[in-house]
Design a protein around this motif. Structure first.
Motif, PDB file in Angstrom:
ATOM      1  N   GLY A  19      38.547  11.313  90.819  1.00 41.58           N
ATOM      2  CA  GLY A  19      39.886  11.630  90.328  1.00 41.58           C
ATOM      3  C   GLY A  19      40.879  11.270  91.425  1.00 41.58           C
ATOM      4  O   GLY A  19      40.687  11.639  92.580  1.00 41.58           O
ATOM      5  N   CYS A  20      41.942  10.557  91.065  1.00 44.80           N
ATOM      6  CA  CYS A  20      42.850  10.015  92.099  1.00 44.80           C
ATOM      7  C   CYS A  20      44.262  10.584  92.023  1.00 44.80           C
ATOM      8  O   CYS A  20      45.207   9.979  92.534  1.00 44.80           O
ATOM      9  N   TRP A  21      44.398  11.744  91.423  1.00 44.30           N
ATOM     10  CA  TRP A  21      45.707  12.408  91.393  1.00 44.30           C
ATOM     11  C   TRP A  21      46.210  12.678  92.817  1.00 44.30           C
ATOM     12  O   TRP A  21      47.381  12.500  93.139  1.00 44.30           O
ATOM     13  N   TYR A  50      37.210   5.184  88.644  1.00 41.00           N
ATOM     14  CA  TYR A  50      38.364   5.786  89.320  1.00 41.00           C
ATOM     15  C   TYR A  50      39.426   6.098  88.279  1.00 41.00           C
ATOM     16  O   TYR A  50      39.816   5.225  87.500  1.00 41.00           O
ATOM     17  N   ASP A  51      39.896   7.325  88.257  1.00 41.19           N
ATOM     18  CA  ASP A  51      40.884   7.755  87.264  1.00 41.19           C
ATOM     19  C   ASP A  51      42.231   7.992  87.930  1.00 41.19           C
ATOM     20  O   ASP A  51      42.333   8.756  88.894  1.00 41.19           O
ATOM     21  N   THR A  52      43.269   7.344  87.392  1.00 34.37           N
ATOM     22  CA  THR A  52      44.597   7.539  87.937  1.00 34.37           C
ATOM     23  C   THR A  52      45.590   7.667  86.778  1.00 34.37           C
ATOM     24  O   THR A  52      45.194   7.846  85.635  1.00 34.37           O
ATOM     25  N   THR A  80      43.539   4.209  83.826  1.00 34.00           N
ATOM     26  CA  THR A  80      44.824   4.814  84.102  1.00 34.00           C
ATOM     27  C   THR A  80      45.331   5.544  82.855  1.00 34.00           C
ATOM     28  O   THR A  80      44.623   5.634  81.846  1.00 34.00           O
ATOM     29  N   LYS A  81      46.514   6.113  82.970  1.00 38.84           N
ATOM     30  CA  LYS A  81      47.058   6.877  81.826  1.00 38.84           C
ATOM     31  C   LYS A  81      48.514   6.511  81.623  1.00 38.84           C
ATOM     32  O   LYS A  81      49.202   6.114  82.560  1.00 38.84           O
ATOM     33  N   VAL A  82      48.937   6.692  80.382  1.00 41.07           N
ATOM     34  CA  VAL A  82      50.295   6.358  79.995  1.00 41.07           C
ATOM     35  C   VAL A  82      50.817   7.461  79.072  1.00 41.07           C
ATOM     36  O   VAL A  82      50.046   8.018  78.291  1.00 41.07           O
ATOM     37  N   ALA A 150      42.010   8.910  75.234  1.00 46.94           N
ATOM     38  CA  ALA A 150      43.071   9.907  75.308  1.00 46.94           C
ATOM     39  C   ALA A 150      42.633  11.031  76.228  1.00 46.94           C
ATOM     40  O   ALA A 150      41.465  11.436  76.233  1.00 46.94           O
ATOM     41  N   SER A 151      43.594  11.504  77.026  1.00 46.26           N
ATOM     42  CA  SER A 151      43.395  12.709  77.818  1.00 46.26           C
ATOM     43  C   SER A 151      44.192  13.803  77.120  1.00 46.26           C
ATOM     44  O   SER A 151      45.381  13.615  76.849  1.00 46.26           O
ATOM     45  N   VAL A 152      43.535  14.893  76.796  1.00 47.43           N
ATOM     46  CA  VAL A 152      44.193  15.932  75.987  1.00 47.43           C
ATOM     47  C   VAL A 152      44.027  17.305  76.635  1.00 47.43           C
ATOM     48  O   VAL A 152      43.163  17.510  77.481  1.00 47.43           O
ATOM     49  N   VAL A 198      35.153  14.033  82.241  1.00 46.47           N
ATOM     50  CA  VAL A 198      35.460  15.436  82.540  1.00 46.47           C
ATOM     51  C   VAL A 198      36.428  15.536  83.711  1.00 46.47           C
ATOM     52  O   VAL A 198      36.132  15.075  84.812  1.00 46.47           O
ATOM     53  N   ARG A 199      37.584  16.142  83.440  1.00 45.22           N
ATOM     54  CA  ARG A 199      38.521  16.366  84.534  1.00 45.22           C
ATOM     55  C   ARG A 199      38.477  17.833  84.959  1.00 45.22           C
ATOM     56  O   ARG A 199      37.929  18.670  84.229  1.00 45.22           O
ATOM     57  N   LEU A 200      39.035  18.084  86.143  1.00 51.06           N
ATOM     58  CA  LEU A 200      39.071  19.441  86.696  1.00 51.06           C
ATOM     59  C   LEU A 200      37.682  20.098  86.763  1.00 51.06           C
ATOM     60  O   LEU A 200      37.525  21.273  86.416  1.00 51.06           O
ATOM     61  N   LEU A 202      36.095  21.196  89.135  1.00 49.81           N
ATOM     62  CA  LEU A 202      36.060  22.323  90.077  1.00 49.81           C
ATOM     63  C   LEU A 202      37.236  23.271  89.859  1.00 49.81           C
ATOM     64  O   LEU A 202      37.560  24.076  90.729  1.00 49.81           O
ATOM     65  N   ALA A 203      37.852  23.179  88.672  1.00 50.28           N
ATOM     66  CA  ALA A 203      38.983  24.064  88.345  1.00 50.28           C
ATOM     67  C   ALA A 203      40.019  24.059  89.474  1.00 50.28           C
ATOM     68  O   ALA A 203      40.383  25.118  90.004  1.00 50.28           O
ATOM     69  N   SER A 204      40.448  22.845  89.852  1.00 52.47           N
ATOM     70  CA  SER A 204      41.448  22.632  90.916  1.00 52.47           C
ATOM     71  C   SER A 204      40.947  23.130  92.281  1.00 52.47           C
ATOM     72  O   SER A 204      41.761  23.409  93.172  1.00 52.47           O
ATOM     73  N   GLY A 205      39.664  23.253  92.436  1.00 53.73           N
ATOM     74  CA  GLY A 205      39.100  23.666  93.726  1.00 53.73           C
ATOM     75  C   GLY A 205      38.532  25.077  93.721  1.00 53.73           C
ATOM     76  O   GLY A 205      37.770  25.450  94.610  1.00 53.73           O
ATOM     77  N   ALA A 282      35.739  14.161  89.725  1.00 58.64           N
ATOM     78  CA  ALA A 282      36.106  15.193  90.704  1.00 58.64           C
ATOM     79  C   ALA A 282      37.192  14.664  91.629  1.00 58.64           C
ATOM     80  O   ALA A 282      37.121  13.524  92.086  1.00 58.64           O
ATOM     81  N   GLY A 283      38.180  15.489  91.894  1.00 58.60           N
ATOM     82  CA  GLY A 283      39.186  15.143  92.896  1.00 58.60           C
ATOM     83  C   GLY A 283      38.645  15.487  94.270  1.00 58.60           C
ATOM     84  O   GLY A 283      37.674  16.236  94.401  1.00 58.60           O
ATOM     85  N   ALA A 284      39.246  14.940  95.311  1.00 53.51           N
ATOM     86  CA  ALA A 284      38.805  15.238  96.676  1.00 53.51           C
ATOM     87  C   ALA A 284      39.937  14.909  97.630  1.00 53.51           C
ATOM     88  O   ALA A 284      40.568  13.873  97.499  1.00 53.51           O
ATOM     89  N   SER A 285      40.173  15.808  98.574  1.00 53.63           N
ATOM     90  CA  SER A 285      41.242  15.531  99.542  1.00 53.63           C
ATOM     91  C   SER A 285      40.682  14.969 100.840  1.00 53.63           C
ATOM     92  O   SER A 285      41.442  14.617 101.719  1.00 53.63           O
ATOM     93  N   ARG A 286      39.355  14.911 100.947  1.00 49.62           N
ATOM     94  CA  ARG A 286      38.745  14.357 102.170  1.00 49.62           C
ATOM     95  C   ARG A 286      37.482  13.576 101.815  1.00 49.62           C
ATOM     96  O   ARG A 286      36.801  13.885 100.814  1.00 49.62           O
ATOM     97  N   GLU A 288      34.564  13.659 103.146  1.00 50.22           N
ATOM     98  CA  GLU A 288      33.342  14.491 103.113  1.00 50.22           C
ATOM     99  C   GLU A 288      33.159  15.125 101.731  1.00 50.22           C
ATOM    100  O   GLU A 288      32.042  15.294 101.257  1.00 50.22           O
ATOM    101  N   GLN A 289      34.257  15.499 101.091  1.00 52.80           N
ATOM    102  CA  GLN A 289      34.149  16.103  99.760  1.00 52.80           C
ATOM    103  C   GLN A 289      33.630  15.075  98.753  1.00 52.80           C
ATOM    104  O   GLN A 289      32.809  15.390  97.895  1.00 52.80           O
ATOM    105  N   VAL A 290      34.100  13.852  98.880  1.00 49.18           N
ATOM    106  CA  VAL A 290      33.661  12.795  97.954  1.00 49.18           C
ATOM    107  C   VAL A 290      32.147  12.622  98.068  1.00 49.18           C
ATOM    108  O   VAL A 290      31.425  12.568  97.062  1.00 49.18           O
TER     109      VAL A 290
END
Ligand SMILES: NC(=O)c1ccc[n+]([C@@H]2O[C@H](COP(=O)([O-])OP(=O)(O)OC[C@H]3O[C@@H](n4cnc5c(N)ncnc54)[C@H](OP(=O)(O)O)[C@@H]3O)[C@@H](O)[C@H]2O)c1
Length: 326
Positions: A19-21, A50-52, A80-82, A150-152, A198-200, A202-205, A282-286, A288-290
């Motif tokens: 996840g690349c948010w 990669y999802d953006t 990507t999304k629009v 679609a992302s819903v 599947v997004r989120l 980790l429920a935003s961490g 999954a999103g990741a800020s570092r 190591e998390q990836v």
């Protein structure tokens, strides 16, 4: 890294995607070098999906991905999304406005055709009108996009989308703290050859198990400014749970962990144990998390006993606390 087929796209995607948010700095600032490390470590871990979105950082996430992938010989799959940028949301939807947004994404992503374009949580009335899905099919026919999905936010929106014959993928909220898709949606998606993204996960961490009650997040982090839904749908940040409630629910999960199993492993493995799921972004800020998240693909499935416990936990302890509807 194991691969799964992504619905009608036929793409073989890594079970764990990225996840690349966060690359749009919407989880707090991410420097260019850190962004490159996150993307490189994902590639090295076997992640090819990669999802953006055009709106992540006003296009920054797409631009970073476009620059990063330009010299790669083995092109990753970029979704990507629009539908959420100011020219469209909330009432500027037309085939022409969507086309213009996608063309802007193509420039940022540095591609001549988009692998997968997903409607980005467009308003319910726009979605249920149905025409917007036909426009996406037309744009596919015109050669702008290889596939569309679609992302819903809601399960009824997802179920509605499964009836469109050309829709290839659905991106949904689905994790240990939001399990309802198992009952009806996942079978419907499988029956219609629709890939589930599947997004989120980790429920935003929250489901990393590391978060503490009353924790303060950076002002530029949606976990600060959207903690109770002030900026966008309340069901999105922390999966719709009031933050402190979410932390205490994750504490209730701890006794259900096997020895040597981390909370993140439990959360990601539980999702991968659903065969209708194609990939988990999954999103990741570092970096190591990836790497740690990618490893979930190599783990054995959870036991039936653990699955049973986790289902009971969800229905009895979690479901009633989710805000914004399911
Ligand atoms: N409407 C939509 O279509 C929509 C909405 C939301 C998200 N998405 C997509 O879904 C992706 C994933 O969602 P998300 O990033 O919001 O949520 P997520 O994957 O549930 O959570 C990501 C956060 O979890 C923490 N984390 C991840 N891996 C970890 C690990 N191994 N150990 C410890 N902590 C870990 C990090 O938090 P820290 O930074 O605090 O360490 C990270 O920022 C997004 O990037 C985006 O592509 C789409």
């Amino acid at each position: 890294m194991k691969l799964r087929t992504l619905g009608k796209t036929g793409f073989k995607v890594s079970e764990i995607g990225l996840g690349c948010w966060q690359l749009g700095n919407d989880f707090g600032p991410v420097e260019d070098t850190q962004a490159a490390q996150i993307l490189n470590s994902a590639m090295q871990a076997g992640i090819n999906f990669y999802d953006t979105a055009d709106v992540y950082g006003g296009g920054l996430s797409e631009t970073r991905i476009g620059q990063w992938k330009a010299p790669l010989s083995n092109a990753p799959i970029i979704a990507t999304k629009v539908g959420r940028d100011g020219a469209l949301y909330p009432d500027g939807y037309s085939k022409a406005s969507i086309k213009a947004s996608l063309q802007a994404s193509m420039k940022r992503l540095n591609v001549e055709i988009i692998d997968l374009a997903q409607l980005h949580c467009v308003p319910r009335d726009v979605l249920f009108d149905g025409e917007i899905l036909n426009w996406m099919a037309d744009l596919q026919q015109e050669g702008l996009i290889r596939h569309f999905g679609a992302s819903v936010e809601m399960l009824d929106e997802a179920l509605f989308c499964t009836t469109h014959p050309k829709l290839a993928t659905l991106q949904i909220l689905f994790n240990l703290l939001r399990q309802d898709a198992i009952d009806e949606l996942l079978p419907a998606a499988a029956n219609n050859d629709i890939g589930i993204i599947v997004r989120l996960p980790l429920a935003s961490g929250l489901l990393s198990g590391k978060m503490k009650k009353d924790q303060v997040f950076a002002e530029s982090d949606h976990r600060h400014y959207n903690v109770d839904g002030a900026a966008f749908h309340v069901g999105e940040t922390f999966n719709g749970l009031p933050y402190n409630k979410g932390v205490s629910l994750v504490d209730e999960l701890r006794p259900m962990l096997d020895p040597d199993q981390s909370m993140t492993e439990l959360a990601l493995r539980w999702i991968l144990d659903q065969p209708a799921v194609s990939t988990v972004i999954a999103g990741a800020s570092r970096a190591e998390q990836v790497i740690s998240n990618a490893n979930a693909s190599e783990l054995a499935p959870l036991s039936l006993q653990q699955h049973h416990q986790l289902k009971t936990f969800y229905t009895e302890r979690v479901r009633d606390h989710i805000r914004g509807g399911i």
